[in-house]
Design a protein around this motif. Structure first.
Motif, mmCIF file in Angstrom:
data_model
loop_
_atom_site.group_PDB
_atom_site.id
_atom_site.type_symbol
_atom_site.label_atom_id
_atom_site.label_comp_id
_atom_site.label_asym_id
_atom_site.label_seq_id
_atom_site.Cartn_x
_atom_site.Cartn_y
_atom_site.Cartn_z
ATOM 1 N N VAL A 1 0.448 -1.336 -0.141
ATOM 2 C CA VAL A 1 0.503 0.503 -0.068
ATOM 3 C C VAL A 1 1.124 1.072 -0.272
ATOM 4 N N GLU A 2 2.012 1.625 0.904
ATOM 5 C CA GLU A 2 2.397 2.354 0.879
ATOM 6 C C GLU A 2 3.968 2.696 -0.352
ATOM 7 N N THR A 3 4.244 1.797 -0.649
ATOM 8 C CA THR A 3 4.482 1.624 -2.305
ATOM 9 C C THR A 3 3.652 2.566 -3.437
ATOM 10 N N MET A 4 2.273 1.599 -3.424
ATOM 11 C CA MET A 4 1.049 2.116 -4.452
ATOM 12 C C MET A 4 0.995 3.883 -4.352
ATOM 13 N N MET A 5 1.090 3.999 -2.591
ATOM 14 C CA MET A 5 0.336 5.502 -2.479
ATOM 15 C C MET A 5 2.041 6.673 -2.845
ATOM 16 N N ASN A 6 2.475 6.891 -3.139
ATOM 17 C CA ASN A 6 4.442 7.165 -2.758
ATOM 18 C C ASN A 6 4.235 8.077 -4.077
ATOM 19 N N PRO A 7 3.978 8.931 -4.796
ATOM 20 C CA PRO A 7 4.299 9.822 -5.680
ATOM 21 C C PRO A 7 5.368 9.686 -6.593
ATOM 22 N N LYS A 8 6.729 8.710 -6.038
ATOM 23 C CA LYS A 8 6.965 8.695 -6.584
ATOM 24 C C LYS A 8 7.458 7.842 -7.511
ATOM 25 N N VAL A 9 6.141 6.887 -7.051
ATOM 26 C CA VAL A 9 5.846 5.501 -8.102
ATOM 27 C C VAL A 9 5.442 5.741 -8.992
ATOM 28 N N ASP A 10 5.753 5.266 -10.468
ATOM 29 C CA ASP A 10 4.562 6.175 -11.726
ATOM 30 C C ASP A 10 3.677 4.401 -11.493
ATOM 31 N N ALA A 11 2.607 4.538 -10.601
ATOM 32 C CA ALA A 11 1.707 4.048 -10.367
ATOM 33 C C ALA A 11 0.338 5.037 -9.899
ATOM 34 N N ALA A 12 0.432 5.711 -10.850
ATOM 35 C CA ALA A 12 -1.208 7.082 -11.190
ATOM 36 C C ALA A 12 -2.213 6.431 -11.080
ATOM 37 N N ALA A 13 -1.841 5.475 -12.093
ATOM 38 C CA ALA A 13 -2.883 4.892 -12.440
ATOM 39 C C ALA A 13 -3.940 4.077 -11.169
ATOM 40 N N GLN A 14 -2.673 3.078 -10.803
ATOM 41 C CA GLN A 14 -3.561 2.204 -9.602
ATOM 42 C C GLN A 14 -3.992 3.386 -8.391
ATOM 43 N N ARG A 15 -3.508 3.568 -8.023
ATOM 44 C CA ARG A 15 -2.958 4.844 -7.219
ATOM 45 C C ARG A 15 -4.872 6.329 -7.417
ATOM 46 N N SER A 16 -5.030 6.739 -8.354
ATOM 47 C CA SER A 16 -6.285 7.100 -8.124
ATOM 48 C C SER A 16 -7.286 6.436 -8.135
ATOM 49 N N GLY A 17 -7.481 4.586 -7.995
ATOM 50 C CA GLY A 17 -8.246 3.780 -7.860
ATOM 51 C C GLY A 17 -8.876 3.868 -6.509
ATOM 52 N N TYR A 18 -7.402 3.739 -5.294
ATOM 53 C CA TYR A 18 -7.785 3.756 -4.329
ATOM 54 C C TYR A 18 -7.902 5.702 -3.498
ATOM 55 N N LYS A 19 -8.683 7.089 -4.419
ATOM 56 C CA LYS A 19 -8.866 7.703 -3.507
ATOM 57 C C LYS A 19 -9.302 8.117 -2.351
ATOM 58 N N ASP A 20 -10.205 7.198 -1.580
ATOM 59 C CA ASP A 20 -10.651 6.674 -0.887
ATOM 60 C C ASP A 20 -9.865 6.089 0.767
ATOM 61 N N LEU A 21 -8.611 5.639 0.433
ATOM 62 C CA LEU A 21 -8.318 4.916 1.522
ATOM 63 C C LEU A 21 -7.326 5.672 1.897
ATOM 64 N N ASP A 22 -8.028 5.687 3.340
ATOM 65 C CA ASP A 22 -6.843 6.329 4.030
ATOM 66 C C ASP A 22 -5.876 6.306 5.008
ATOM 67 N N HIS A 23 -5.190 4.766 5.241
ATOM 68 C CA HIS A 23 -3.727 4.486 5.481
ATOM 69 C C HIS A 23 -4.380 2.604 5.713
ATOM 70 N N VAL A 24 -3.069 1.793 5.793
ATOM 71 C CA VAL A 24 -3.613 0.795 6.562
ATOM 72 C C VAL A 24 -2.683 0.333 8.206
ATOM 73 N N GLU A 25 -3.320 -0.135 8.921
ATOM 74 C CA GLU A 25 -2.395 -0.577 10.426
ATOM 75 C C GLU A 25 -1.764 -2.327 10.262
ATOM 76 N N LYS A 26 -0.893 -2.481 10.774
ATOM 77 C CA LYS A 26 -0.760 -3.783 11.383
ATOM 78 C C LYS A 26 -0.998 -4.010 12.747
ATOM 79 N N ILE A 27 -2.144 -4.835 13.029
ATOM 80 C CA ILE A 27 -2.091 -4.760 14.082
ATOM 81 C C ILE A 27 -1.501 -5.904 15.059
ATOM 82 N N ASP A 28 -1.197 -6.939 13.918
ATOM 83 C CA ASP A 28 0.183 -7.419 13.865
ATOM 84 C C ASP A 28 0.927 -8.523 13.367
#
Lengths: 305, 333, 530
Positions: free
Chosen positions: C112-139
């Motif tokens: 998720v972090e990789t996809m959300m990184n603006p340096k990553v050439d993944a604008a198309a995929q990123r735009s599909g996750y506009k509503d995602l806030d963040h992801v947490e690791k529980i364990d």
């Protein structure tokens, strides 16, 4: 090379020489036939009657009673028969009608594209040959630049960006193919410039443009004509190649190249779709080349045997 | 001679600049850019305008497409000095790597093609010149013109359907330059495998080239045949065959050398269609795909490399010309 | 001369014999139209690469073959928070990457972090996750996706996110040019075994696959790169490959009828969700009027197009929903092909040839427009020329204009087109038309034809908010009827997927979305390389 300005009798001589070559003469007849077909297409292939008598009881039908765009999905992919001499395509359009109209596009592409590049080539070649010096340097550099582009690749790039249309194809072929003519004219002008009649005209105070266009150009025209004849053949071939790669004329306009490329996927079930336009293209190109060759033999006295 | 070569090499520099500037501006000024290629159409042709605007903006920034054209060109030139062609927009691989893969294949195709064209058309041209305006002359001229006039993609498709397809004769492979897994074969089988694959593409690439060269050789030979030294040779009592071969042939060869230079760019361009049809991953197909994908760095690199190659081959053929024809001397003119 | 020819032919035949290479019957050979640029699921933009990496990388959930509903995969169970904004997934502990390292929550977070990184050439995929806030690791084996706002696809977005290995991509190397883009390490049933540019991509079964139940029986897949569709069809026919799923109707019906072909291949047909349609831009003076749009539909002989050009394989439809799904009301019949009624409708709408030039006009605007579509689409060419011919008979001048993909997208985004013929295939069986037809989506959304209808807006909002499937079906039917009446699109047909598969493969099932080759077995029949 004749050292005096070529008189009308020069062309008469060329013509006499040309007539000796039977193959080339028949080629000229064939080209005349193509031109008549292209110009007369709307009367050769139409679903409207050509002429009706006063009462309308008798009508004269066109030789091919279909328009090139008239489709009939029920008659899709019919082999040649009594109604459709050359069969139908996948939309049930008459191949003969499309071929007749296609000749217009193919010839237009050939003639207009060659016209454009002959004009450019003559102008640049004449300037370079006549003025020499830095003008010649600039033109020569430009020629070298154009030669270094793989022409077909350049045409593809330009078409990809400008979008395929019949006018773009003509213009782009025209803009990319002028180097041969320019070199030819430049060479002729370099030779002609030192000849007496040119020097005399300059000495008499004729303007540059008069010297170039009235005195020198007519003498350099013969090889240009030969080259242009070959050029038409090449342009027709390029158009069909572009159609094959999907950069051809828009789909509603029939050209020989587009008919041929559309037939690809039906090759094994509709031989006539491939054979007819393919044969038309190669016969036409062959004829243009034979005519060009005949013309060259007639013009170039060195090759007379 | 050295001075001449140096001068020619210097003159290449402005030409090279001209070519790259022209290509650069043609591909940049025209509509459609690689950023837009990133916008995908989801199901139903959904293209979200906001989403697309964002994708385009981000991609343009990433590739530096938002800078003025001269800055972009300058950067490209600066990298080129160190022979760095940059990274492909399509797959982020170094462009030079893609070209390294495609180049040998195209060279193999084209060198074979040129050799075959020369080997077949020069004898044909010379023999037609010996009996000008005979039936043999007319017949071969007609045949050559017919060959020249057959659109190569049409012939390729016909050959493929009737000689390599599944429905009729199945004599040749249909695509590629070797079978999959052929690398594991002993070398002689590998070579025959490649040769077997090359038959159809080479046929399609060569047949059109015969006409031009054969006609050219014919007219050269005709010119030579009537010159004085030929008459002298005959007068010396040499046999007709010896006259033709020793004097005629050699002298008619001279202008043919100069043609080599202009043949290369024509072939590089001409193999686009054949490489596309036979799925041969050469320069032609690479170029065609880069155009479709708006892969600017690859297009630029291909143009630059092909331009340099052509310039060099023109120079080379001019120099060869001097070697073959002792009358020509390049010096300080 | 003759003798020599025979000798030459014999020599060739001999050469071709010694060069024949046996093929492993356990390897499926299929075609790919273009080389994958690379095998990175985030920076990828081509449909071809995804056909390959779909077997290499996996996600938390997968879609069930028959129902298409999400089912457990790497995640075994999940919880949704009462506000519907966060989704907690419990992952299996035994999932490993193909290099043996375990797949954990860290990998999900890294993806998720990789996809959300603006340096990553993944604008198309990123735009599909506009509503995602963040992801947490529980364990180590539990992750929680938190969304900014309610989104009915949120669950699928989280569940179908492709997971990439942190220990490979997180080594500090630039992500866009990472070497692993060309030598992927995944958790899926196949691994990359070989790749020669422009020729082939080979996948090998992942013998260490964590999911023993679904370990494929096939030993591998070879993707052969063939850009020309005629060449690839010939290659299939001569037996060079075992599988194709993009046959054209004419090929499937007429060109694969030989005994030889049928002996070797079995043909399959299925209907994934899809549609071929013409969208009428309502910003243009012509198509704002419903009557004109209906007239356009009646001028296109869709039945004949299906019967003759698609050889009866496609399916005539009257609305945008999936014919075999819940949102399609089969009682609604498509508009007939009726030029008389079309003329009446056009006359009534005021499009009459006032100036006598043979072209209908209204308020001084002649009825002259362009139909844009993707170049290289024979169907587009055919539908375009047929419609042009029919419209020319009733005084409308339409020009078909094929455009390259990027030029087409540009035009559609700028809403600078008159009409467009588009087709698509795949996607979800229960379609949500909000993005396409809701008036709020005209600016910045996907309503590129600027369709605006209050009643339709209301229905689409209700569909989104309705949980009860029966109630939703009712609303879907109402919307279908309304869209059929309004005809923002001319619905042309549902395209079929036509396939041929070598008979040596067993347990082959054609699901609505295609085949699942991980189920296939094979008989040891010898085949040769071509």
């Amino acid at each position: 090379m004749a050292t005096i300005k070529k008189s009308p009798s020069y062309w008469k001589m060329v013509w006499r020489q040309y007539r000796r070559n039977h193959l080339a003469t028949w080629g000229l007849v064939f080209i005349a036939f193509l031109i008549v077909m292209a110009l007369g297409a709307p009367w050769i292939a139409t679903n409207k009657p050509l002429w009706c008598n006063a009462s309308g009881s008798y009508c004269l039908k066109a030789p091919i009673p279909y328009t090139p765009t008239q489709y009939n999905l029920d008659e899709s992919l019919m082999p040649p028969n009594r109604h459709h001499w050359l069969g139908t395509d996948e939309q049930g359009r008459d191949v003969a009608a499309r071929m007749v109209f296609g000749s217009r596009i193919s010839l237009a592409v050939g003639v207009v594209a060659v016209g454009i590049y002959v004009a450019i080539g003559i102008l640049l070649g004449a300037l370079a040959g006549y003025y020499g010096g830095w003008v010649d340097q600039v033109v020569s550099r430009a020629i070298e630049i154009m030669i270094c582009f793989p022409t077909f690749f350049l045409i593809l790039t330009l078409l990809a960006f400008l979008g395929p249309s019949i006018y773009n194809i003509m213009i782009i072929i025209g803009l990319t193919s002028w180097t041969g003519i320019a070199r030819l004219v430049r060479g002729e002008f370099l030779k002609l410039k030192n000849q007496d009649f040119v020097q005399a005209a300059i000495a008499l105070g004729a303007s540059d443009s008069r010297v170039i266009f009235r005195h020198m150009l007519p003498n350099a025209l013969a090889p240009v004509l030969v080259s242009a004849t070959f050029g038409v053949a090449a342009a027709i071939l390029i158009e069909s190649g572009l159609s094959f790669l999907g950069f051809g004329v828009p789909p509603h306009i029939p050209s020989w190249g587009s008919i041929l490329s559309q037939s690809q996927e039906f090759m094994d079930i509709a031989w006539w779709l491939t054979l007819v336009p393919g044969a038309a293209i190669f016969i036409t190109i062959t004829v243009y080349n034979i005519v060009g060759e005949g013309l060259r033999d007639a013009i170039d006295p060195r090759l007379k045997v | 001679m050295l001075g001449y070569v140096a001068k020619r090499l210097l003159l290449m520099i402005p030409t090279f600049f001209g070519i790259t500037v022209l290509t650069f501006f043609i591909i940049k000024l025209a509509p459609g850019d690689p950023a837009l290629m990133r916008v995908q159409m989801q199901g139903m042709g959904k293209v979200d305008a906001q989403m697309a605007a964002q994708i385009v903006e981000e991609t343009r920034k990433l590739y530096g497409l938002d800078q003025p054209l001269y800055v972009q060109y300058g950067k490209w030139m600066k990298r080129l000095v160190t022979l760095d062609f940059g990274e492909s927009y399509a797959d982020h691989r170094p462009v030079i790597e893609k070209i390294k893969e495609a180049f040998p294949i195209t060279i193999l195709l084209n060198v074979l093609t040129i050799i075959i064209i020369y080997v077949i058309s020069i004898p044909v041209g010379i023999f037609t010149a010996l009996k000008p305006q005979s039936w043999w002359d007319y017949g071969s001229a007609l045949l050559l013109f017919i060959l020249y006039s057959l659109p190569s993609f049409w012939v390729a498709a016909l050959l493929m359907t009737y000689f390599a397809g599944g429905d009729y004769l199945n004599l040749f492979p249909i695509m590629g330059i070797s079978s999959f897994g052929a690398e594991s074969l002993p070398w002689y089988e590998y070579v025959s495998n490649v040769a077997w694959h090359l038959v159809l593409p080479i046929v399609c690439l060569t047949y059109g080239g015969f006409a031009f060269l054969a006609r050219f050789a014919r007219s050269n030979m005709l010119e030579v045949i009537h010159q004085d030294f030929m008459r002298t040779a005959r007068a010396k009592g040499l046999s007709e065959w010896a006259v033709i071969m020793r004097h005629g042939f050699r002298n008619s060869l001279v202008p043919l050398v100069s043609l080599m230079g202009s043949l290369l760019p024509a072939l590089l361009g001409g193999s686009v269609i054949i490489e596309q049809i036979f799925s041969i991953p050469g320069m032609g197909r690479l170029g065609f795909q880069s155009i479709l994908q708006r892969d600017y760095p690859t297009i630029m690199a291909l143009t630059a490399i092909e331009a340099v190659l052509t310039l060099l081959s023109i120079l080379l053929s001019d120099l060869l010309y001097a070697v073959v024809d002792p009358r020509i001397r390049y010096g300080d003119d | 001369m003759k003798k020599r020819t025979i000798v030459a032919l014999l020599a060739l035949a001999f050469v071709s014999c010694i060069s024949r290479i046996e093929r492993d019957p356990g390897i499926l050979v299929r075609n790919l139209m273009d080389d994958p640029a690379h095998l990175n699921p985030y920076t990828n933009t081509s449909a071809y690469a995804s056909q390959v990496y779909a077997y290499i990388y996996e996600s938390l959930l997968v879609a069930d073959n028959t129902t298409l509903a999400p089912k457990p995969w790497i995640a075994t169970s999940w919880e949704v928070s009462p506000d519907g904004l966060s989704y907690t997934f419990h992952m299996r502990h035994d999932v490993t990457w193909s290099d043996g390292k375990p797949l954990t929550a860290d990998d999900v977070l890294f993806s998720v972090e990789t996809m959300m990184n603006p340096k990553v050439d993944a604008a198309a995929q990123r735009s599909g996750y506009k509503d995602l806030d963040h992801v947490e690791k529980i364990d180590d084996y539990t992750v929680r996706f938190v969304f900014k706002r309610l989104n009915f696809r949120a669950f699928e977005m989280a569940g179908y996110l492709t997971i990439i290995p942190k220990h490979v991509f997180g080594d500090g190397h630039d992500f866009n040019t990472h070497p692993a883009n060309f030598s992927p390490i995944g958790s899926g049933p196949f691994v990359l075994a070989g790749w020669e540019r422009g020729r082939y991509v080979n996948l090998r079964r992942n013998d260490q696959y964590w999911n023993h139940e679904h370990l494929p029986r096939l030993k591998g897949i070879q993707y052969v790169i063939i850009p020309d569709s005629n060449t690839s069809f010939q290659y299939l026919k001569k037996g060079g490959m075992d599988y194709s799923d993009n046959l054209r109707s004419v090929q499937w019906v007429r060109q694969t009828e030989s005994a030889k072909f049928k002996e070797r291949f079995k043909k399959y047909k299925f209907f994934p969700p899809g549609l071929a349609y013409i969208g009428w831009n309502e910003k243009k003076p012509f198509f704002a009027d419903r009557r004109v749009r209906q007239a356009m539909t009646m001028m296109l002989d869709r039945q004949k197009i299906v019967d003759k050009l698609q050889y009866g394989q496609a399916m005539l439809v009257s609305g945008p929903g999936y014919y075999f799904g819940v949102s399609y009301d089969r009682s609604i019949q498509p508009w007939p092909y009726d030029s008389k009624r079309a003329v009446q409708l056009l006359d009534a709408a005021g499009w009459i040839d006032h100036d006598g030039d043979g072209i209908r006009d209204k308020d001084g605007v002649p009825f002259r427009f362009e139909l844009v579509y993707g170049s290289g689409s024979p169907t587009g060419d055919r539908v375009g020329t047929i419609l042009r011919e029919d419209l020319s008979q009733i005084g409308i001048d339409m020009t078909p204009r094929p455009l390259e993909f990027s030029a087409l997208i540009k035009m559609i985004l700028a809403k600078d087109f008159d009409a467009t013929f588009l087709g698509w295939s795949g996607g979800f069986p229960e379609s949500d038309h909000y993005q396409l037809f809701h008036s709020s989506q005209i600016d910045g959304g996907s309503n590129n034809i600027s369709f605006s209808n209050k009643e339709a807006d209301r229905l689409m909002e209700q569909i989104r908010a309705t949980i009860d499937p029966n109630k939703r079906k009712e609303l879907h039917y109402m919307l279908h009827a309304l869209l059929h009446e309004e005809e923002p699109y001319t619905f042309v047909y549902l395209p079929p997927a036509l396939a041929a598969v070598d008979r040596r493969f067993t347990d082959v099932t054609a699901y609505p979305m295609g085949f699942d080759i991980t189920e296939w077995g094979f008989k040891p029949v010898l085949r040769y390389m071509e």
